[in-house]
Structures are given as C-alpha cells and as structure tokens.
Design a protein around this motif. Structure first.
Motif, mmCIF file in Angstrom:
data_model
loop_
_atom_site.group_PDB
_atom_site.id
_atom_site.type_symbol
_atom_site.label_atom_id
_atom_site.label_comp_id
_atom_site.label_asym_id
_atom_site.label_seq_id
_atom_site.Cartn_x
_atom_site.Cartn_y
_atom_site.Cartn_z
ATOM 1 N N TYR A 146 -9.330 -7.471 16.787
ATOM 2 C CA TYR A 146 -8.124 -7.421 15.974
ATOM 3 C C TYR A 146 -6.916 -7.092 16.847
ATOM 4 C CZ TYR A 146 -11.546 -6.616 12.202
ATOM 5 O OH TYR A 146 -12.608 -6.689 11.343
ATOM 6 N N GLY A 196 -9.900 -16.809 14.923
ATOM 7 C CA GLY A 196 -10.075 -16.008 13.726
ATOM 8 C C GLY A 196 -9.698 -16.740 12.457
ATOM 9 N N TYR A 205 -10.074 -1.859 11.040
ATOM 10 C CA TYR A 205 -8.936 -2.038 11.942
ATOM 11 C C TYR A 205 -7.677 -1.404 11.346
ATOM 12 C CZ TYR A 205 -4.878 -4.110 14.143
ATOM 13 O OH TYR A 205 -3.657 -4.271 14.750
ATOM 14 N N ARG A 244 -15.864 -8.666 16.344
ATOM 15 C CA ARG A 244 -14.659 -9.207 15.703
ATOM 16 C C ARG A 244 -13.480 -8.393 16.198
ATOM 17 N NH1 ARG A 244 -13.061 -8.911 9.320
ATOM 18 N NH2 ARG A 244 -11.358 -10.436 9.344
ATOM 19 N N ASP A 286 -7.216 -11.879 13.770
ATOM 20 C CA ASP A 286 -8.517 -11.560 14.339
ATOM 21 C C ASP A 286 -9.003 -12.680 15.236
ATOM 22 O OD1 ASP A 286 -8.989 -13.393 12.306
ATOM 23 O OD2 ASP A 286 -10.772 -12.387 11.528
#
Length: 427
Positions: free
Chosen positions: A393, A161, A361, A391, A192
């Motif tokens: 988190y 991330g 998130y 993506r 992330d």
C-alpha cells in the motif's frame, strides 16, 4: 479473549537477559512473529497467550466509530485483572504486553490485539525475557520453538492493484475538483499493488531488511501487517505523551545539493505546508481534551529518511489522569495525515473512490503494556503478508494544489520500501 468468557488466569514473569548484539529478529522463530523495532531496540514476541479479534462494525457505521478500540481496551484490562505479574526489570515493554493492529475503517476486518507467550526486549543496553503461562512456574513450550536462519524471499511475481495508474490519477483529479468546489479540504488517497513469491514469505527476513535500512523508523509485524513506519501516532511513558506528525513528502536528492533543494522547496510549498497544517490541527483537536500542557511547535522541521523526506512536527503533553493508551489511539485515528479534513467527509470519499478495502493499512499498529506504557504508529510503508502473497500500500495527501502525476510519483517512492524488502540482493 472471547467476549462471552472470563479471561484466562495468566502468570507473567519478566527477568533480565544478558545483552547480546546479534539483534532481536534473530531471537524469533519462524511463523507469525510479533515485532516493534527501532534500530537495535524494541520488543519481539511469539505464540499467543490471549487474543482478541474485534468484529467489524456493520455497514453504515460512522467512519469515526471507536467501538473496536474501547472494546479491546476493556478486554486487555480484564486480562490484567486476572494476571499475576513478577517483573524484575520494570521498563516500558516489560511485564504483560499486547501487540495490536486496527483496520483503517471500522467496517473492515483484520483488527487484532495479541498477548504473546514469549517476549524478548531490548532498551538502553538492557535486555529481558517475559514468559506468559497458564500456571505458576511453567515454561511455555514456545520457548523451545527452533530458531532458524531467515529464508530469502526468492523470485517474486508483481501485479498491479485495484486501479491502473491512469485510473488512479483520474481519481486524484476528480478529488482535487471536489476539494476546489468546497466539499472538503483534504483527502488522503491510497493505492495497492500485489506481490507473490514462489514459496511462503519468511517475515523475519523482511523485518531484518527494514530495520537495517530504516533504523529511525518503527519496524512492525502484527497479525500479517508488516512494514517500517516513520509516523509515531503516540508514545506513552507514564503520563508523558509524544506524537510525530508527518505530512508533505519529497524524494531524496541525487546528491547533497539536490537533496537540500528538494527540502527547501517543500518547506516553502504552499501545498505541502497546507497539507501538514491540517494534520497538525487534527492532532491538536483530538488531544487537547485528553491532555494537559500540550505543546505543538508553530513550524515543521524536515525529517530525512533513506528514500523520502517529510515535513514533521513533534508534539508533547502530559496525559490527563485516567486516560489510557487505547483511548488516546481512538481519539487520534484517523488523523488528517491518513484520512483527510473534515474527517467524516474524507473517510466517506475514500470508501467511495479508492476501489479497495485498506484493511490494516493506515490504521494504528503498536503495543501497550500492563503499566500503561505504549508505542503506536500508523501502518504506513508496509504490506499485508499472508503465505506467499504480499499486498503493498502507498498513499498521499490530496489538497487543492495537488498534481495527479506528482502524487503518483510520490506513491511509487513509498512503494519502494516494501518492494526492496521483498527483493533478494543479487549474489
């Protein structure tokens, strides 16, 4: 639901369905499914009878700004005023329902409130179908959308991330120093990770894997946010309010003895008890003005999930007259469990050091119906899924006693929920 237009006139009908044991996810067509599930129960929906996408607030807006919540609540109220409702079931989640997701920060995009065309629900052995149309007696064309078998995800390429592991641990260390200097008491830091499949990801397969593995969590899908959160921000049934606060985390043990040891260690940990207490205090401060007879236990209990265990406190109250679900959501967000203490200081630190936009998130996700019943969680243990990309988190609470390496390990445990959901079983 455009702000400049009169809301559409909608016709809502809820009828009983013969209860089936094949699961709500199997009723969903492919596309952009809406879902809120706990084990075999919950509601799913598809199509859009109405939608409101709150605009992000301008940069510099206070991080606790509630405009998007109050505007969304007003839009839904206006929609209900122009709706004709026939409800033959009369349970929470019947009649008109709006699924919602709100970004963590008011300046971020991605918030949405969606009223689907078709809703299927199940509760306490009773099932129902709700259709929402523009004319009385119509059948939404979405009822004819084909229901296919959910597709496996297939091969997935993984990328790190916004921050490397080392950079993120350095951020934790600098945050601990700022906490010890007295700048704040707690900050929740997130990181992330990215996944890309070779073809569009079928969200239904993620929902089925998540609800099966985590039957005690709230499995959700709203406007691209998908996950299985253990944290119930609020449940409203009539005027009865319930919330479940989670803060303090350990992994599950390799065996029963190790599992008990880790749980006892967390219950006696000054760091974890402090972190949890700050989260409980933030709930109490937010809800006391909005409720009557608020009851909060003096000591947390252990909540054991498939991959981790948490310190947990369940609060109960009766809502004051006239207080709606989205008003309560606005008061609660962001809790100390996902933001920090003091709230504004922690939110500004998060924006300064995380190196990413959280989007949805750690924001509220859930549903509200036309009678005011609602369930809202915090969008944790999840990902934003768009096409072939996801993506992921994960975050953890940082206090004066936090150790960067331990916090990194905690985020890895939390990432595992969506990593495993995105990984097809070996055949």
């Amino acid at each position: 639901m455009n702000a400049a237009l009169t809301p559409p006139k909608l016709f809502v009908r809820t009828v009983p369905l013969r209860d089936r044991a094949d699961g709500l996810v199997r009723r969903l067509p492919e596309g952009a499914p809406l879902a809120w599930l706990t084990g075999d129960e919950g509601i799913v929906g598809w199509g859009e009878a109405a939608r409101f996408d709150p605009e992000p607030s301008p940069e510099g807006t206070p991080p606790t700004d509630i405009t998007r919540f109050t505007t969304a609540a007003r839009r839904f109220t206006e929609l209900l005023e122009h709706a004709e409702v026939e409800d033959e079931v009369g349970l929470p989640g019947t009649g008109p329902v709006a699924f919602g997701t709100f970004a963590f920060a008011p300046t971020s995009g991605g918030s949405a409130l969606i009223v689907p065309r078709v809703i299927v629900g199940r509760r306490e052995g009773r099932s129902w179908l709700t259709t929402i149309t523009d004319a009385p007696g119509d059948h939404p064309r979405e009822l004819l959308w084909p229901v296919t078998e959910p597709r496996p995800v297939g091969p997935v390429d993984w990328r790190p991330g916004s921050l490397t592991d080392t950079a993120w641990m350095d951020t934790v260390a600098s945050t601990v120093a700022r906490i010890r200097s007295g700048e704040l008491d707690k900050a929740v830091l997130a990181r992330d990770a990215h996944a890309e499949a070779h073809s569009p990801i079928d969200v239904r397969v993620l929902l089925e894997r998540l609800r099966t593995r985590f039957p005690g969590c709230f499995t959700f899908s709203v406007a691209g946010m998908v996950g299985a959160t253990p944290e119930l921000l609020l449940r409203l049934e009539g005027d009865e309010f319930t919330s479940l606060v989670l803060a303090g985390t350990r992994p599950r043990g390799v065996d029963e003895e190790d599992d008990h040891r880790l749980g006892r260690e967390m219950m006696s940990s000054a760091k974890d008890v402090e972190e949890h207490g700050l989260a409980v205090d933030s709930l109490r401060a937010a809800m006391e003005p909005l409720t009557e007879e608020l009851t909060v236990p003096a000591w947390p209990h252990l909540l054991k999930l498939a991959n981790v265990q948490h310190l947990a406190t369940r609060a109960h109250a009766r809502m004051s007259p006239g207080v709606g679900a989205l008003e309560a959501v606005a008061a609660l967000h962001p809790t100390a469990a996902v933001g920090g203490t003091p709230t504004e200081t922690a939110m500004r630190l998060i924006a300064e050091v995380e190196g990413m936009d959280r989007g949805g998130y750690a924001g509220p996700v859930g549903w509200v119906d036309g009678a005011g019943n609602a369930e809202w969680g915090i969008a944790l243990r999840g990902a934003h899924v768009e096409g072939s990309r996801a993506r992921l988190y994960a975050g953890c609470g940082i206090v004066a006693g936090s150790d960067p390496a331990s916090e990194l390990a905690e985020t890895e445990s939390k990432f595992r929920v969506m990593r495993e959901a995105l990984t097809d079983p070996e055949t």
